[in-house]
Design an enzyme around this catalytic site. Structure first.
Site, short mmCIF file in Angstrom:
data_model
loop_
_atom_site.label_atom_id
_atom_site.label_comp_id
_atom_site.label_asym_id
_atom_site.label_seq_id
_atom_site.Cartn_x
_atom_site.Cartn_y
_atom_site.Cartn_z
CE LYS A 91 -4.32 1.41 2.19
NZ LYS A 91 -5.08 1.67 0.98
N1 PMP Z 1 -7.69 -2.04 -3.34
C1 PMP Z 1 -7.15 -0.83 -3.21
C2 PMP Z 1 -6.43 -0.23 -4.37
C3 PMP Z 1 -7.26 -0.13 -2.00
O1 PMP Z 1 -6.73 1.08 -1.86
C4 PMP Z 1 -7.97 -0.72 -0.93
C5 PMP Z 1 -8.12 0.02 0.38
N2 PMP Z 1 -7.00 -0.20 1.22
C6 PMP Z 1 -8.52 -2.00 -1.11
C7 PMP Z 1 -8.35 -2.64 -2.33
C8 PMP Z 1 -9.23 -2.69 0.01
O2 PMP Z 1 -8.33 -3.04 1.02
P1 PMP Z 1 -8.78 -3.19 2.54
O3 PMP Z 1 -9.99 -4.06 2.53
O4 PMP Z 1 -7.61 -3.84 3.19
O5 PMP Z 1 -9.08 -1.85 3.04
#
Ligand code: PMP
Length: 301
Positions: free
Chosen positions: A156
């Protein structure tokens, strides 16, 4: 712009709790210039018995560390200390239902050589579901997700979100609520800030890992579906296949679980309220607030 902080807001910065209005960052930071940093998006909820509970904090802080390691950012923090700091920041700001944004950023460094230290901040604010609560009109983006051979796509990383911002802004400029991006091979990948699932003949389908951020909410949907006896299939699929779906939804920490009305102006076959996605949405809400499904149904009625 939303109000993220006011004069009383406190944040966590490198081991101290400081006023957001007085905290400073170095404008020569490598993160500021190149997007070379990593972050998390976490939520806390007021549970049914009135406590503040961060949802899956270990999973989020483990991912933060993994993201930092993928980018060679120095990382010296433990999961325990960051969870403790997060609860403390929530308490200092009197927040129970909150969005939590930890960010690991680089010091002043205009070169590309590795750093010997990092900084960390944890910020919290009240935030409604990121994509709203109405069914979404989604547009296939003209942007693809970053090539996994050019980036560590499962990290991320701040810079990856230039792609997300472009795609989301394009969708909104065209009158849609949100974008859906393909991967470099022309298969569906994910939204700018959420993973996607679709439903067909009583099963759920979602893109396999490799070209997506494998979401913590995505993993939670797998758990909830298993409890409901619903099969989830991970595979590659295209827009053409998605258009034949009975229903579809996005999921993510900020977005939670949110159903779609249409993709590229084509509505889905089934009513969202009769979909598996709707059941998952209710179960997710019950899980994060530690309430029984029955009470969640009552509250939503
Ligand atoms: N894909 C992307 C590109 C994101 O930014 C997020 C948000 N973090 C997600 C998927 C979903 O991830 P999570 O469920 O861990 O928040």
């Amino acid at each position: 712009m939303a109000a993220y902080y006011n004069n009383d807001t406190m944040l966590y910065l490198d081991g101290a709790y400081v006023k957001a209005s007085e905290a400073k960052i170095d404008l020569y930071s490598q993160t500021m210039h190149y997007g070379y940093g990593v972050f998390e998006g976490i939520r806390a909820y007021r549970t049914e018995n009135g406590e503040t509970k961060i949802f899956k904090p270990v999973e989020h802080y483990v991912r933060l560390e993994r993201s930092a390691r993928f980018l060679n950012l120095p990382y010296t923090y433990t999961v325990e200390e960051l969870i403790e700091a997060t609860y403390k920041v929530l308490e200092l700001n009197n927040l129970q239902d909150a969005y939590i944004r930890p960010l690991v950023y680089a010091p002043a460094n205009m070169s590309f050589v590795p750093n010997t230290e990092s900084h960390i901040t944890i910020q919290v604010w009240a935030m409604q579901p990121f994509l709203g609560e109405k069914l979404l009109r989604v547009m296939t983006s003209s942007y693809q997700r970053p090539n996994p051979k050019g980036f560590h796509i499962e990290a991320k990383a701040s810079g990856h979100y230039v792609n997300s911002i472009l795609a989301s802004q394009e969708a909104k400029a065209n009158g849609f609520d949100e974008a859906l991006l393909n991967d470099m091979d022309g298969n569906i990948a994910e939204g700018p800030g959420a993973n996607i699932f679709y439903e067909k003949f009583g099963r759920l389908y979602t893109p396999s890992t490799g070209n997506i951020l494998p979401g913590i909410t995505r993993a939670t949907v797998f758990e909830l579906a298993a409890q409901m006896g619903v099969e989830v299939v991970e595979k590659q699929f295209t827009t053409a296949e998605l258009q034949t779906a009975d229903a579809a939804f996005f999921c993510g920490t900020a977005a939670e679980v949110i159903g779609w009305e249409s993709l590229d102006n084509t509505a889905f076959a089934n009513n969202w309220n009769d979909s598996i996605g709707k059941q998952i949405q209710l179960a997710y809400k019950a899980l994060v607030t530690e309430s029984s499904i029955k009470e969640t149904l009552k509250e939503l009625a």
